[in-house]
Design a protein around this motif. Structure first.
Motif: not given
Length: 358
Positions: A305-316
């Motif tokens: 898993e790439d840790p940078t993938e979660v950077v642009f995720e905004t929690p609802a």
């Protein structure tokens, strides 16, 4: 009586004819008879309008070259037509029956001697697909063996050119024939075989076509052209073929080898190389298919898993959970839409009344 009269008349006629013959054959009293000479024509009298032309061939046939053209058994129709075309173009040629395959080539010298020929063109067929041509000076030699390729006959080409049957051809040679010794030997052999002898009985005293021998791609290309009288241009007649030199021998149909073509490739070797190239292409395709199968069967490598993938995720935003304690009203099931509308109108009227009373 009538028969007696007829016999007497015959006797009288025979006696008169005999006397006339004696008078003609007997010499005159004045001496021997002289032939009557016509009076000489005066110079003022014009010459006669019609005169008998002299014979066309006034020379003597000295170069008695004769060429034997025949083949072995197993030739195809194209080779047979080519032989017939060469016999038509060469009035000094002779024909013979096909030779058996089991016979040795030295037998051809005896056949030429029986046919009173001192040159020979022999077509040898092998495997019903390869054609070889022997040009030989019998019986002393030399001789040359060629592989014949790209044969096109007169009937097949249907060219616009034409020439007189039995006319004498010109021979045109490439400048390469004068540079190298083996080509010079072949040039002399071609001249003695293909040139029609002067004053030959079956030849015509006209020169209206030309045989060309051109060296291209280490092969000798034979062409036959018509010479047009108006502008001396050339129009092809046919036949045409290509000669690939194999060997030149010192003797007739054998003997020591004078020259061997280093660029020659046998038809068997040529077919073998073609088969090998086709097999190589098929082998390449099979290898590509096997590589593709291995790729499909191989285990898939899991990517971390790439840790940078979660950077642009905004929690609802979290919504509060609502719990319904009252059972929702059941909606009436109405099949007719008009009744449903009436029910809705009644409910609205009741609401308006209750609001007005309040």
């Amino acid at each position: 009586m009538a028969c007696g009269r007829m016999a007497a008349k015959r006797k009288r006629g025979a006696a008169a004819a005999g006397q006339a013959k004696r008078a003609r054959s007997a010499p005159s009293a004045g001496g021997p008879r002289e032939r009557s000479v016509p009076p000489q024509e005066n110079s003022s009298v014009p010459p006669q309008e019609y005169s008998i032309p002299p014979p066309v061939s006034q020379g003597k046939w000295k170069n008695k070259e004769r060429v034997l053209i025949f083949s072995s058994r197993g030739i195809n129709f194209r080779t047979r037509h080519l032989m017939q075309d060469l016999r038509t173009l060469m009035p000094h040629s002779k024909a013979d029956t096909k030779m058996d395959r089991k016979d040795q080539l030295f037998v051809i010298n005896e056949v030429c001697e029986m046919k009173n020929c001192n040159k020979c063109i022999f077509f040898e067929a092998k495997k019903k697909q390869d054609l070889y041509m022997w040009l030989s000076n019998t019986p002393q030699g030399p001789s040359a063996k060629f592989l014949v390729q790209n044969v096109h006959t007169l009937a097949e080409l249907k060219m616009t050119g034409n020439c007189l049957r039995g006319s004498r051809p010109l021979l045109s040679f490439d400048p390469v024939f004068d540079r190298e010794p083996h080509y010079a030997l072949l040039k002399e052999l071609f001249i003695q075989i293909f040139s029609t002898p002067y004053y030959h009985p079956k030849s015509q005293p006209f020169v209206d076509h030309v045989f060309t021998f051109t060296v291209t791609d280490e092969r000798i290309w034979f062409r036959n052209y018509q010479i047009i009288e108006e502008d001396a241009s050339l129009v092809e007649i046919g036949p045409r073929f290509v000669l690939n030199l194999i060997k030149i021998f010192q003797g007739s149909f054998g003997g020591p080898t004078l020259y061997e073509n280093p660029h020659y490739q046998s038809p068997n070797m040529h077919r073998r190389l073609i088969r090998l190239s086709v097999a190589a292409k098929f082998r390449e395709k099979q290898q590509v298919k096997e590589v593709q199968k291995l790729k499909k069967k191989g285990t898939k490598v899991l990517v971390k898993e790439d840790p940078t993938e979660v950077v642009f995720e905004t929690p609802a935003e979290e919504k509060p959970v609502e719990i319904q304690l009252v059972k929702p009203e059941s909606k009436p099931i109405v099949k007719d839409k008009k009744k449903l509308r009436k029910i809705q109108r009644k409910k609205q009227k009741k609401l308006f009344r209750t609001e007005g009373s309040t």
